[in-house]
Design a protein around this motif. Sequence first.
Motif, PDB file in Angstrom:
ATOM      1  N   GLN A 141      70.811  20.725  -5.501  1.00 27.92           N
ATOM      2  CA  GLN A 141      69.598  20.093  -6.004  1.00 27.92           C
ATOM      3  C   GLN A 141      69.156  19.029  -5.009  1.00 27.92           C
ATOM      4  O   GLN A 141      69.791  17.993  -4.858  1.00 27.92           O
ATOM      5  N   PRO A 142      68.063  19.261  -4.266  1.00 29.28           N
ATOM      6  CA  PRO A 142      67.634  18.291  -3.258  1.00 29.28           C
ATOM      7  C   PRO A 142      67.087  17.021  -3.881  1.00 29.28           C
ATOM      8  O   PRO A 142      66.681  17.008  -5.043  1.00 29.28           O
ATOM      9  N   THR A 143      67.097  15.963  -3.120  1.00 31.72           N
ATOM     10  CA  THR A 143      66.533  14.681  -3.508  1.00 31.72           C
ATOM     11  C   THR A 143      65.522  14.257  -2.457  1.00 31.72           C
ATOM     12  O   THR A 143      65.200  15.010  -1.536  1.00 31.72           O
ATOM     13  N   GLU A 144      65.039  13.042  -2.551  1.00 28.40           N
ATOM     14  CA  GLU A 144      64.076  12.567  -1.568  1.00 28.40           C
ATOM     15  C   GLU A 144      64.746  12.192  -0.249  1.00 28.40           C
ATOM     16  O   GLU A 144      64.075  11.946   0.754  1.00 28.40           O
ATOM     17  N   GLN A 145      66.080  12.128  -0.207  1.00 33.09           N
ATOM     18  CA  GLN A 145      66.817  11.833   1.013  1.00 33.09           C
ATOM     19  C   GLN A 145      67.396  13.132   1.600  1.00 33.09           C
ATOM     20  O   GLN A 145      67.708  14.071   0.877  1.00 33.09           O
ATOM     21  N   TRP A 146      67.542  13.166   2.930  1.00 36.25           N
ATOM     22  CA  TRP A 146      68.162  14.325   3.585  1.00 36.25           C
ATOM     23  C   TRP A 146      69.629  14.395   3.215  1.00 36.25           C
ATOM     24  O   TRP A 146      70.312  13.371   3.179  1.00 36.25           O
ATOM     25  N   GLN A 147      70.117  15.605   2.919  1.00 35.60           N
ATOM     26  CA  GLN A 147      71.526  15.809   2.662  1.00 35.60           C
ATOM     27  C   GLN A 147      71.976  17.103   3.346  1.00 35.60           C
ATOM     28  O   GLN A 147      71.199  18.038   3.514  1.00 35.60           O
ATOM     29  N   THR A 148      73.255  17.141   3.775  1.00 35.94           N
ATOM     30  CA  THR A 148      73.786  18.239   4.586  1.00 35.94           C
ATOM     31  C   THR A 148      74.060  19.453   3.721  1.00 35.94           C
ATOM     32  O   THR A 148      74.579  19.339   2.600  1.00 35.94           O
ATOM     33  N   LEU A 149      73.692  20.634   4.203  1.00 33.90           N
ATOM     34  CA  LEU A 149      73.973  21.894   3.532  1.00 33.90           C
ATOM     35  C   LEU A 149      75.259  22.492   4.091  1.00 33.90           C
ATOM     36  O   LEU A 149      75.459  22.537   5.309  1.00 33.90           O
ATOM     37  N   LYS A 150      76.118  22.940   3.189  1.00 30.79           N
ATOM     38  CA  LYS A 150      77.348  23.596   3.606  1.00 30.79           C
ATOM     39  C   LYS A 150      77.154  25.103   3.605  1.00 30.79           C
ATOM     40  O   LYS A 150      76.249  25.615   2.927  1.00 30.79           O
ATOM     41  N   PRO A 151      77.997  25.834   4.335  1.00 30.71           N
ATOM     42  CA  PRO A 151      77.881  27.301   4.341  1.00 30.71           C
ATOM     43  C   PRO A 151      78.036  27.879   2.941  1.00 30.71           C
ATOM     44  O   PRO A 151      78.919  27.466   2.184  1.00 30.71           O
ATOM     45  N   GLY A 152      77.203  28.846   2.569  1.00 31.02           N
ATOM     46  CA  GLY A 152      77.268  29.480   1.260  1.00 31.02           C
ATOM     47  C   GLY A 152      76.439  28.767   0.206  1.00 31.02           C
ATOM     48  O   GLY A 152      76.400  29.202  -0.937  1.00 31.02           O
ATOM     49  N   GLN A 153      75.783  27.644   0.550  1.00 30.78           N
ATOM     50  CA  GLN A 153      74.965  26.922  -0.404  1.00 30.78           C
ATOM     51  C   GLN A 153      73.521  27.383  -0.300  1.00 30.78           C
ATOM     52  O   GLN A 153      73.027  27.688   0.797  1.00 30.78           O
ATOM     53  N   ALA A 154      72.834  27.414  -1.440  1.00 29.99           N
ATOM     54  CA  ALA A 154      71.423  27.790  -1.492  1.00 29.99           C
ATOM     55  C   ALA A 154      70.618  26.621  -2.023  1.00 29.99           C
ATOM     56  O   ALA A 154      71.158  25.701  -2.641  1.00 29.99           O
TER      57      ALA A 154
END
Length: 466
Positions: free
Chosen positions: A75-88
């Motif tokens: 669930q994205p927010t207004e801040q950048w966050q790192t995506l891990k492999p296998g995440q959508a």
Amino acid sequence: MVVISSSTGGASFSCLTMVFLLLLHCCQLATILGQKSDSALTVVESTEGGGGGEEEEEATVADEDENGGDLEVVQPTEQWQTLKPGQAVPAGSHVRLNLQTGQREVRLGEEQLKYWTHKHRQEEEEVQPSFSADELKRALKKMKEDLNPESKDTDQQDSVSSRYRPLEELKRDMAQLDLLVETDIQVMRRLLTQLNSTNSTTEQRLNILLELEYLVHQVDNAQTLCSMGGLQMILAGLNSSDSRLQESSAFVLGSALASNPVVQVEAAESGALQRLLTILATAQPLSVKKKVLFAMASLLRHFPYAQSHFLSHGGLQVLSELFRAEGGGALRLRIVTMLYDMISEKELIFQAGLDPSLDSAHEERLRQYSKVSLQLELLEGGWCSLVPELLETAEHDWREKALRALLAMAPVCLERYRSDGSLLLSLGSLRGQYQELVHTERILGEEDGYYGEMLELLDALELKIK
């Protein structure tokens, strides 16, 4: 890298070389586009000129994994966050490739960010209730069960049956309870039967009288008691050798007589006045005489016929002896209060008699009260000197009752007041005390306090004496 060299036909050969390189580049591009991205994203390359010179690639989510696998959705927010492999990520999210770290990062897209900001502004203004998925499932299940009672399992039906009793069983229990319910009339009839029984003990009779006293506070019950012959039993209890039975009987009698003309007439015709005066004139415990005075006051209040008989049977003489007796301080206040009530009600009746619109019933009351020569009897009985003795007590309530009675007796006792030196000294001493108390009340912000009222009574009495 392919290097082709030739000494002739340089221009045409260069064209062939460019064509070959272009075909090779197209094959590589087709190979890249034919491979499916692990992140199921369509990448749009661009370069942001950030303040730190960092090169990034931005991406917008196009669609989800075609295989429909169970992916962990971030669930994205207004801040950048790192995506891990296998995440959508949800559709519309903003994804970029950080070229410095090599990690994919995600945040809300432009439309999502606008919605998220608006939603959080509303939540700050009003907290919205939230429900978990499990709670929603349970609520939906309960709604289905309520709409379809037949779908409930057997355990739930047994639970409901255990909490509620069948209607027929309740009807049977109510029918049995009706047999045990007694009206006030039935209760009094049962109590009078037990009171008249020779097998009843003294303690049982005391309990019976206590229950009767509670019941006769109601006007109808007191009149019903008389019609059942209960008044005669109560009067018989006044002659008991047990002082406790005398006291309880007088208590029941006084409660039945209070503000009940029907019972007052019945009691007067049954000789209640003579029995009460006899008890007051003989040696009896103080507790018995208190209750007898209560019954006497209830019998005489607003009943001129009984007041006339009270005076003709020497009632004032009996009260005078009680007032002078030692240890009768509590009786003195009751006696003076009863005399003041008798004087005041007669005065009110005669003041109301000046109204020409009154009916014949009021004229009859005037005629009956005219036969009650109470104030002359008080003058002859020495009450003009007896009542001032209450002023010597330290109790403010006693002083108040005495001042009111002295004011009520002033028309016949005024000459005695003027010649009574001790009374004048008492009034002067009380004036000094209550002036100080009134000053204290005013300091505390109580302009119309109790002591101010006492000072007004003193002023009114001194004004009459002067």
